[in-house]
Design an enzyme around this catalytic site. Structure first.
Site, PDB file in Angstrom:
ATOM      1  N   GLN A 108      -0.954   2.394  -6.053  1.00  8.69           N
ATOM      2  CA  GLN A 108      -2.404   2.563  -5.903  1.00  8.69           C
ATOM      3  C   GLN A 108      -3.187   2.111  -7.140  1.00  8.69           C
ATOM      4  O   GLN A 108      -4.241   1.495  -7.018  1.00  8.69           O
ATOM      5  CB  GLN A 108      -2.730   4.025  -5.605  1.00  8.69           C
ATOM      6  CG  GLN A 108      -3.079   4.232  -4.144  1.00  8.69           C
ATOM      7  CD  GLN A 108      -3.220   5.691  -3.762  1.00  8.69           C
ATOM      8  OE1 GLN A 108      -2.884   6.589  -4.530  1.00  8.69           O
ATOM      9  NE2 GLN A 108      -3.714   5.918  -2.578  1.00  8.69           N
TER      10      GLN A 108
ATOM     11  N   ARG B 272       0.845  -1.203   0.000  1.00  9.77           N
ATOM     12  CA  ARG B 272       0.000   0.000   0.000  1.00  9.77           C
ATOM     13  C   ARG B 272       0.872   1.242   0.000  1.00  9.77           C
ATOM     14  O   ARG B 272       1.035   1.911   1.007  1.00  9.77           O
ATOM     15  CB  ARG B 272      -0.906  -0.044   1.200  1.00  9.77           C
ATOM     16  CG  ARG B 272      -1.840  -1.207   1.047  1.00  9.77           C
ATOM     17  CD  ARG B 272      -3.029  -1.009   1.849  1.00  9.77           C
ATOM     18  NE  ARG B 272      -4.161  -1.490   1.090  1.00  9.77           N
ATOM     19  CZ  ARG B 272      -5.361  -1.538   1.579  1.00  9.77           C
ATOM     20  NH1 ARG B 272      -5.604  -1.092   2.765  1.00  9.77           N
ATOM     21  NH2 ARG B 272      -6.335  -2.002   0.844  1.00  9.77           N
TER      22      ARG B 272
ATOM     23  N   ASP C 126      -3.889  -1.702  -7.344  1.00 10.75           N
ATOM     24  CA  ASP C 126      -4.414  -2.332  -6.138  1.00 10.75           C
ATOM     25  C   ASP C 126      -5.774  -2.980  -6.393  1.00 10.75           C
ATOM     26  O   ASP C 126      -6.807  -2.312  -6.395  1.00 10.75           O
ATOM     27  CB  ASP C 126      -4.504  -1.262  -5.044  1.00 10.75           C
ATOM     28  CG  ASP C 126      -4.835  -1.833  -3.691  1.00 10.75           C
ATOM     29  OD1 ASP C 126      -5.376  -2.954  -3.636  1.00 10.75           O
ATOM     30  OD2 ASP C 126      -4.546  -1.174  -2.694  1.00 10.75           O
TER      31      ASP C 126
ATOM     32  N   SER D  65      -8.497  -2.598  -3.539  1.00 12.51           N
ATOM     33  CA  SER D  65      -9.232  -1.324  -3.547  1.00 12.51           C
ATOM     34  C   SER D  65     -10.250  -1.288  -4.679  1.00 12.51           C
ATOM     35  O   SER D  65     -11.397  -0.903  -4.478  1.00 12.51           O
ATOM     36  CB  SER D  65      -8.282  -0.137  -3.743  1.00 12.51           C
ATOM     37  OG  SER D  65      -7.461   0.003  -2.626  1.00 12.51           O
TER      38      SER D  65
ATOM     39  N   TYR E  66      -3.909  -0.156   7.408  1.00  8.91           N
ATOM     40  CA  TYR E  66      -4.855  -1.151   7.910  1.00  8.91           C
ATOM     41  C   TYR E  66      -5.111  -0.954   9.401  1.00  8.91           C
ATOM     42  O   TYR E  66      -4.331  -0.303  10.099  1.00  8.91           O
ATOM     43  CB  TYR E  66      -4.289  -2.559   7.706  1.00  8.91           C
ATOM     44  CG  TYR E  66      -4.319  -3.038   6.272  1.00  8.91           C
ATOM     45  CD1 TYR E  66      -5.516  -3.316   5.646  1.00  8.91           C
ATOM     46  CD2 TYR E  66      -3.147  -3.242   5.571  1.00  8.91           C
ATOM     47  CE1 TYR E  66      -5.552  -3.780   4.348  1.00  8.91           C
ATOM     48  CE2 TYR E  66      -3.155  -3.707   4.272  1.00  8.91           C
ATOM     49  CZ  TYR E  66      -4.368  -3.986   3.668  1.00  8.91           C
ATOM     50  OH  TYR E  66      -4.391  -4.444   2.389  1.00  8.91           O
TER      51      TYR E  66
END
Ligand code: NAD
Length: 377
Positions: A126, A121, A129, A132, A229
């Protein structure tokens, strides 16, 4: 470099690891793309669409022949990968913690397996991912499913026959899925509140126009572990959270739970006794159902009724939006390949010391190399 795109074989899987747009972009990089016939069937993409984008189509054997990259949504049967080049990259959601035997078999077959769900992360990653991109769609669909199961309307309506009051929606866990659930419930006109253990989410909840419900009386709580997280909370915090939730939940019509802690069972946020305090006809959608559930009595993939309240154990909601989830998943894979595309070599080159490579590479040179797997063994 030849890239093979497989047709998914797992039961219930609707997604495809490529879309015509990513096929075109891969070809523009200099790759040759071969797609297994019927791969886009459930995602509203025809073989013709892939062909028009420049891919060749055929059965798995032909598609894999000479392939140096294999794209898949879920990890394919290792025995079905015969024909790929030695050292071929297999890129997908490979579920390494639960499918250790398959990962060993990939290594044995000389396949280099890259698990997209272990993407670090970091800002640079991004756009790659998959957790996500798929959670965002799941958060949206959870609210749509709740609205469909709810016997009342979401928005306030003032009609000649009287006023309908807005639904009260409570979102528990405000990560990627929770944020989209809040936004979707707001768009439908509900009164929305939300909670999380990470204090950073408070502002995000407010910026979406929802009301934050937070434990304020337990000192020293941050709730944020590594990589954004959550961590497991103290007994004192859990008790305070349960009291807070008890008071709030009895007044809610819809509850969407999304709370997860990496590597642990999902935290239990709603007990059967709390469900009983809700008004009959209320709906709970538990997005953590497959990780053990945030709600007592959840069954993954099923809807159960407790005390007049419908508890929907949501499983793989992104799959129910196959065209969009395929598009986002496919772009995540493309973004990885293009980030590591070596123009001069005309292929993907993965530097051993790169943080992304270290995060997702499971097997290399015939061996399982990821420290999370070798440490477990
Ligand atoms: P997740 O799916 O792991 O968990 C969902 C949410 O549940 C989280 O917000 C978590 O804090 C919350 N939660 C856990 N235990 C709880 C409890 N007991 N009570 C209430 N809530 C609880 O989280 P996620 O959606 O993957 O995202 C977590 C964070 O990571 C977000 O801030 C997100 O923006 C960030 N993120 C960063 C990147 C990146 O930089 N590349 C990528 C994805 C996500």
């Amino acid at each position: 470099m030849k890239i093979a795109v497989l047709k998914e074989t797992a039961a219930g899987e609707t997604r495809c690891a490529a879309i015509p747009e990513t096929v075109k972009k891969l070809i523009a990089l200099g790759a040759e793309v071969a797609v297994e016939s019927g791969a886009g069937e459930h995602a509203s993409i025809t073989d013709q669409d892939f062909e028009t984008a420049g891919a060749s189509m055929g059965p798995r054997g032909g598609v894999l022949k000479g392939a140096q990259v294999i794209l898949a949504v879920q990890g394919p049967e290792p025995a079905s990968l015969e024909g790929a080049e030695p050292g071929a990259l297999l890129v997908g959601a490979l579920d390494p913690t639960r499918r250790g035997a398959d990962i060993d078999a990939y290594a044995g077959a000389g396949i280099e397996a890259l698990a997209m769900e272990w993407m670090p992360r970091i800002t640079r990653a991004q756009s790659m991912d998959i957790l996500s991109s798929q959670s965002n769609l799941a958060g949206y669909k959870a609210v749509i499913d709740a609205a469909a199961a709810y016997g009342r309307a979401f928005p306030m309506m003032m009609t000649a026959a009287g006023t309908i009051s807005p639904a009260k929606v409570f979102v528990m866990g405000v990560g990627v899925a929770g944020l989209q659930a809040i936004a979707t419930a707001k768009r439908l006109g509900a009164q929305v509140s939300a909670t999380d253990v990470r204090s950073a989410t408070k502002e995000q909840i407010q910026s979406l126009g929802a009301k934050p419900i937070f434990v304020e009386n337990v000192a020293g709580i941050e709730g944020e572990g590594s990589g954004g997280y959550a961590t497991e909370m103290s007994d004192e915090y859990q008790k305070a959270q349960a009291e807070l939730v008890s008071g709030h939940i009895a007044k809610q019509d819809i509850v969407i739970t999304t709370a997860l802690i990496p590597g642990r069972p999902a935290p239990r946020l709603i007990s059967d006794v709390q469900v009983q305090t809700m008004r009959p006809g209320s709906v709970i959608v538990d997005l953590a159902a497959e990780a053990g559930g945030n709600v007592e009595g959840t069954a993954p993939g099923e809807a159960v009724e407790r005390h007049g309240v419908m508890i929907i154990g949501a499983a793989n909601l992104a799959r129910t939006l196959a065209a969009d989830s395929s598009a986002l998943f496919a772009r995540n894979l493309f973004n990885l390949l293009s980030a590591f595309w070596d123009k001069d070599a005309g292929k993907v080159v993965l530097p051993d010391e790169d943080e992304i490579v270290k995060g997702i590479r499971l097997t290399h040179g015939g061996k399982v190399v990821h420290e999370r797997l070798t440490a477990a063994a």
